[in-house]
Design an enzyme around this catalytic site. Structure first.
Site, PDB file in Angstrom:
ATOM      1  N   PHE B  12       0.847  -1.195   0.000  1.00 26.73           N
ATOM      2  CA  PHE B  12       0.000   0.000   0.000  1.00 26.73           C
ATOM      3  C   PHE B  12       0.881   1.243   0.000  1.00 26.73           C
ATOM      4  O   PHE B  12       0.689   2.184   0.754  1.00 26.73           O
ATOM      5  CB  PHE B  12      -0.939  -0.017   1.220  1.00 26.73           C
ATOM      6  N   LYS B 106       8.715  -4.746 -12.391  1.00 22.29           N
ATOM      7  CA  LYS B 106       9.580  -5.006 -13.550  1.00 22.29           C
ATOM      8  C   LYS B 106      10.763  -5.887 -13.198  1.00 22.29           C
ATOM      9  O   LYS B 106      11.236  -6.650 -14.032  1.00 22.29           O
ATOM     10  CB  LYS B 106      10.074  -3.708 -14.175  1.00 22.29           C
ATOM     11  N   GLU B 130       1.204  -4.881 -17.245  1.00 24.88           N
ATOM     12  CA  GLU B 130       1.295  -3.645 -18.033  1.00 24.88           C
ATOM     13  C   GLU B 130       2.139  -2.569 -17.351  1.00 24.88           C
ATOM     14  O   GLU B 130       2.942  -1.883 -17.976  1.00 24.88           O
ATOM     15  CB  GLU B 130      -0.127  -3.119 -18.285  1.00 24.88           C
ATOM     16  N   ILE B 137       1.777   4.168 -19.991  1.00 28.65           N
ATOM     17  CA  ILE B 137       1.606   3.899 -21.421  1.00 28.65           C
ATOM     18  C   ILE B 137       1.166   2.452 -21.633  1.00 28.65           C
ATOM     19  O   ILE B 137       1.823   1.548 -21.140  1.00 28.65           O
ATOM     20  CB  ILE B 137       2.919   4.121 -22.205  1.00 28.65           C
ATOM     21  N   GLU B 191      15.616   7.536  -7.319  1.00 27.90           N
ATOM     22  CA  GLU B 191      15.635   6.908  -6.012  1.00 27.90           C
ATOM     23  C   GLU B 191      16.883   7.343  -5.251  1.00 27.90           C
ATOM     24  O   GLU B 191      17.812   7.906  -5.825  1.00 27.90           O
ATOM     25  CB  GLU B 191      15.655   5.389  -6.175  1.00 27.90           C
ATOM     26  N   ASP B 202      17.754  -0.594 -15.043  1.00 30.51           N
ATOM     27  CA  ASP B 202      16.298  -0.488 -15.057  1.00 30.51           C
ATOM     28  C   ASP B 202      15.778  -0.545 -16.497  1.00 30.51           C
ATOM     29  O   ASP B 202      14.841  -1.276 -16.808  1.00 30.51           O
ATOM     30  CB  ASP B 202      15.877   0.835 -14.383  1.00 30.51           C
ATOM     31  N   LYS B 206      13.382  -3.458 -18.643  1.00 32.47           N
ATOM     32  CA  LYS B 206      12.174  -3.168 -19.423  1.00 32.47           C
ATOM     33  C   LYS B 206      12.348  -3.602 -20.881  1.00 32.47           C
ATOM     34  O   LYS B 206      11.420  -4.111 -21.500  1.00 32.47           O
ATOM     35  CB  LYS B 206      11.854  -1.682 -19.339  1.00 32.47           C
TER      36      LYS B 206
END
EC number: 1.1.1.3
Lengths: 432, 432
Positions: B12, B106, B130, B137, B191, B202, B206
């Site tokens: 959360f 991811k 997604e 997107i 970050e 990263d 993806k």
């Protein structure tokens, strides 16, 4: 479960033959994706005996629509005839016969989309129309599925490739409108009669389709405020550039608590906005969502293969639904009743270029017209004399209503100091 | 047919609370779209008693994962914990318990995506992801559905918002890398430890996810050639600009008959290419398809609400499948076995900036290194002396292999006339 899916194709022009080519070329991929083969069983053409450069057998072609639409073994009708009357009737007959329909027909969908979608619902059939807007860009599916959980409040789109091609050539290669139009025609981007494109009608049709879906409402073609390219004056494009704008034929749709506003017109787009860089025959739709923020979908707006790709994408989706037995479950029926806003309720910033006689007191006179109409100005610039011996006054307004803008333009036309030569553009970008 | 769908939320944080907010805010829309209400039944958190700014009742929060994953009334698990070990285990447990899973993770999808998708297939459950790529997107859905009938042969993507934000600030506001990074951190785009972003890891994750889907194959993280931002030298961005390029951290994936090549590295993109105008924290993926040609999908690459929108889009899709009873029917399992190409098989144009001593004969010496390696040059420019008293030689190659490029760079480093300061970029755009 079916062990194959049969397709009936209505029309075998550039899009129709493109669909046949893709289905043939990607046969193996399709079997992998769907588990069963997808076959074209019949194709409606005007002349069945014509020599065609195709691998399809000759007896697949027919001039009798009944042989396609009434064939009980055909599961799915793909309508790529174009035009309205025959296409609409064929779609209706196919849906009544319980067949799914895929169409690329924006004219039919813009004019009769809502009634045809209802008919599809009644007959538990799918009616897919991705190719009707934005050629190869998967816009309809994205609005339906991808942003399903968002609330879209605005769309800005370059949805006509012909006018965008012409404007790109005029800007980047300093061509005249006429030269650019000839090039567009030669390259096949413009039709022999380009009026639907350059007058904004084609874009208006697409905006009506997109806005209906985005706002979950019923938008009709006549709800769209349309201005064509003929209002663009010589020198306007250069002027736009000097102020950091690009002239685009853009569709705009917005919705708020007061209603909806939809327009297609030449606008000034800030150069920093991604839409300003959409060039040549490309299309793009910029979507403003409540939660997602801003997204843009870009791609070829027309062309045989891109359009055929969208049609085939719809065919795959329709086949999948047929195989899963979930065809005809439209989850996005129009939900809201929206009123179209009046000109007094629609606000924007305007760029006015007014050619005036080079006389003392003209600027004061014109400025007073703005203040009389309650319009405040962000920028006022007097430019060097133009070739007609007059001068250009440039006024960029703050937010004013379309009504204020139109009233001011009207009064300008009747002001003796004005040469009668006026051009104006809404300033697009920075939408909220 | 179910009369409601219950969701269990794992986590959360910003995304999880965003999902809860959207589900609450768009409740009516969702009921209209799905026919039944979608409710959050349980939320796994670290501290159940913590005060939270939410409309959800307190007893919905639990610190016991079993109460969420094992609850038989929960249909769908939404994993937004982040990290790998716990997240992966939770997804596995949920799938084994026959529940659909939506994840924004991811790291997990790049490392374990293929095995988890297989597990989902075995258990006839949906696993949607997604939000793991491109924030708001709808990329995954587009690759799966919209272009289902096309064959994608290349993807170029700006898929990391942090590095794109930094590069935009460096280019447009002339900030240093350090200043831009501080601003990105302050705005929440970077970050505390930005290394996964700036080192390209990263983006590599993806790209592995996107390429797997686009090429219908299994791409692993280690298949991606990665270079980080640290290779960008002072002055490179200005140099790019002078030559009509923009420096972007871009992912590139291509496939041909010889295999696949995937990379993430700082590249020079031609300014006329739409990707060059993708600024700030925005992401965009440019897709090259066999039939559709070129399309681009643009939007916010990260952020709480955009990511939450994608997660909610997946929730809607998963709910619809559950309601229609067609969950767990993945139609896009990997189909091709692809080998990753060797450096000798991967071709591109390269921009080399080599700082050399200002001596007679240096240009000849360096030029001979290129010809020894069979590399022909498109452009050779000697620039004004730099601040170290040397000069910069700029070489833009014609198409050469990555191996040739690396061999030349190696030899340059060992050439006495070279100051040891070298920077290089692949030239991206005009992909074919």
């Amino acid at each position: 479960m079916k062990n194959e899916i049969n397709i009936g194709l209505l029309g075998f022009g550039v899009v129709g033959s493109g669909v046949a080519t893709i289905l043939h070329k990607h046969q193996e991929d399709l079997i992998h994706k769907l588990g069963v083969p997808v076959k074209i069983k019949k194709i409606l053409v005007k002349d069945a005996t014509k020599k065609r450069d195709t691998e399809l057998s000759e007896d697949i072609f027919t001039i009798n629509a009944d042989e396609v639409i009434e064939d009980p073994t055909i599961d799915l009708i793909v309508e790529v005839i174009g035009g309205t009357t025959e296409a609409k009737q064929s779609i209706e007959r196919a849906l009544r016969a319980g067949k799914g329909v895929v169409t690329a027909n924006k004219d039919v969908m813009a004019q009769f989309g809502h009634e045809l979608l209802n008919l599809a619902d009644e007959n538990k059939c799918d009616l897919f129309y991705e190719a009707s807007v934005g050629g190869g860009i998967p816009l309809i599916r994205t609005l339906e599925d991808g942003l399903a959980s968002d609330r879209i409040w605005a769309l800005t789109g370059i949805v006509n490739g012909t006018t965008n091609f012409i404007l790109t050539k005029m800007k980047h290669e300093k061509k005249s409108y006429e030269e650019a139009l000839i090039e567009a025609t030669e390259l096949g981007f413009a039709e022999a009669d380009p009026s639907a494109d350059v007058d904004g009608i084609d874009a208006a049709r697409k905006m009506a389709i997109l806005a209906s879906l985005a706002f979950s409402t019923v938008v009709r073609l006549e709800d769209v405020f349309v201005r064509g390219m003929k209002d663009i004056r010589e020198g306007d494009l250069e002027l736009a550039e000097q102020f950091g704008f690009t002239v685009k034929m853009a569709g705009s749709a917005k919705k708020d608590d007061d209603g909806i506003e939809i327009s297609v017109e030449p606008v000034f787009i800030q150069n920093s906005h991604p839409l300003a860089s959409v060039n040549n025959e490309f299309n793009a739709v910029y979507v403003y969502g409540d939660t997602v923020g801003e997204t843009m979908f870009y791609g070829p707006g027309a062309g045989s293969l891109p359009t055929a790709t969208s049609v085939t994408g719809d065919i795959v989706a329709a086949c999948r639904n047929l195989l899963l037995g979930v065809n005809g479950k439209r989850l996005h029926a129009p939900r809201h009743f929206c009123t179209v806003k009046k000109d007094t309720q629609i606000f924007g910033r305007y760029f006015h270029r007014i050619s005036v006689k080079d006389e003392v007191g003209v600027l004061t006179k014109l400025a007073s017209i703005y203040s009389e109409h309650g319009a405040s100005l962000a920028t006022v610039i007097q430019r060097e004399g133009d070739r007609h011996g007059g001068v250009d006054l440039i006024m960029i307004t703050h937010h004013i209503s379309r009504q204020q803008h139109l009233d001011i333009m009207n009064e300008m036309r009747n002001t003796p100091e004005v040469n009668g030569v006026i051009s104006y553009y809404r300033v697009e970008g920075g939408n909220k």
